[in-house]
Design a protein around this motif. Structure first.
Motif, mmCIF file in Angstrom:
data_model
loop_
_atom_site.group_PDB
_atom_site.id
_atom_site.type_symbol
_atom_site.label_atom_id
_atom_site.label_comp_id
_atom_site.label_asym_id
_atom_site.label_seq_id
_atom_site.Cartn_x
_atom_site.Cartn_y
_atom_site.Cartn_z
ATOM 1 N N GLN A 86 1.804 -6.880 -0.467
ATOM 2 C CA GLN A 86 2.366 -6.778 1.042
ATOM 3 C C GLN A 86 3.599 -6.013 0.991
ATOM 4 N N LEU A 87 4.249 -4.844 2.300
ATOM 5 C CA LEU A 87 5.429 -4.318 1.843
ATOM 6 C C LEU A 87 5.747 -4.574 3.266
ATOM 7 N N PRO A 88 7.252 -4.935 3.008
ATOM 8 C CA PRO A 88 7.941 -4.982 4.043
ATOM 9 C C PRO A 88 7.893 -4.546 5.547
ATOM 10 N N GLN A 89 7.631 -4.828 6.814
ATOM 11 C CA GLN A 89 8.002 -4.231 7.961
ATOM 12 C C GLN A 89 8.497 -2.681 7.885
ATOM 13 N N GLY A 90 8.142 -1.758 8.579
ATOM 14 C CA GLY A 90 9.355 -0.569 8.360
ATOM 15 C C GLY A 90 8.955 0.544 6.609
ATOM 16 N N GLU A 91 8.582 -0.063 5.934
ATOM 17 C CA GLU A 91 8.107 0.433 4.587
ATOM 18 C C GLU A 91 7.202 1.559 4.736
ATOM 19 N N ARG A 92 7.346 2.651 4.174
ATOM 20 C CA ARG A 92 5.362 2.963 3.582
ATOM 21 C C ARG A 92 5.238 2.690 2.394
ATOM 22 N N GLY A 93 3.760 2.721 2.874
ATOM 23 C CA GLY A 93 2.737 2.297 1.400
ATOM 24 C C GLY A 93 1.190 2.664 2.184
ATOM 25 N N GLU A 94 0.158 2.265 1.099
ATOM 26 C CA GLU A 94 -1.477 2.085 1.340
ATOM 27 C C GLU A 94 -1.690 0.738 2.584
ATOM 28 N N ILE A 95 -2.323 1.826 3.403
ATOM 29 C CA ILE A 95 -2.601 1.456 5.004
ATOM 30 C C ILE A 95 -3.612 0.324 3.777
#
Length: 248
Positions: A86-95
């Protein structure tokens, strides 16, 4: 509809959409022209049994480009890196979507099932997005080469393969562009041998005999120069979509 004003529509108080993003202009117009009701939006996939996120009433009007927060308490949405972390809030990645409503797997295809899930149970949607400070999900791109036209899935490689059968085409790219009615529609940019002329109408007729009608591109551009490429020498679909999408 031109006859909308002739009928009493006040018994209809919810105007829901799904399958593709609704243009922001629609969100505003629904509330302005049918003030007694509200626009609603849902986000989910067949593999999640349609469960995922929802953006409703005043919240949708406040954040019309978001598909809403996760449907609590059933759903958890994670923004994941390529390793499934999981990436931090605001960062873009795969849902990723983790919910009791997720499907058990693809029929007789264990490899596809294993590839669709992280080890901790998130289903990988193939969509790229981020979560804002309020937990609202914003979808910004697709990891998979899929166009969703009014809820119908279109594979970009499938359309490209059909177009490559035309004798004049050297290289091409198919991608989705925004559309007020369908959310997005397929578009194609192509470069021909020795810059020979190939009209959009001729290419459309060629593709109409090879593809289902909803898969046939709506917008056509013939490029005078070879198409831009990434460092890997793959055609730069994102740049083409950004540059040509301006002309829609």
């Amino acid at each position: 509809h031109p006859n909308k004003g002739k009928y009493d529509l006040t018994s209809c108080t919810g105007f829901a959409a799904g399958g593709a993003p609704r243009p922001v202009e629609h969100v505003r117009r629904i509330k302005e022209e049918m003030s007694w009701g509200f626009p609603l939006l849902g986000y989910g996939l067949t593999e999640t049994n349609g469960v995922g996120c929802g953006n409703f009433t005043e919240n949708y009007l406040a954040k019309p480009t978001s598909t809403g927060p996760a449907t609590k308490p059933m759903v958890e949405v994670g923004i994941l890196d390529d390793d499934g972390k999981q990436l931090p809030q605001g960062e873009r990645g795969e849902i990723g979507i983790r919910t009791i409503a997720n499907f058990g797997g693809y029929w007789a295809n264990d490899d596809a099932t294993n590839a669709a899930f992280t080890t901790d149970g998130f289903f990988l949607t193939g969509d790229i997005g981020y979560l804002d400070e309020d937990g609202y999900l914003f979808i910004v791109d697709r990891k998979k080469d899929i166009i969703i036209r009014g809820g119908e899935n279109i594979s970009c490689p499938e359309v490209e393969a059909a177009a490559y059968e035309h004798d004049l085409i050297v290289e091409l790219s198919v991608f989705g562009v925004a559309d007020d009615r369908f959310g997005e529609v397929p578009a194609i940019v192509y470069h021909t041998k020795d810059n020979q002329s190939l009209s959009g109408d001729n290419l459309r007729s060629f593709l109409a005999s090879k593809l289902a009608p909803f898969k046939v591109p709506v917008h056509y551009w013939q490029a005078d120069e070879p198409l831009p490429r990434l460092g890997t020498q793959k055609i730069d679909r994102i740049t083409l979509r950004r540059e040509y999408g301006k002309h829609v």
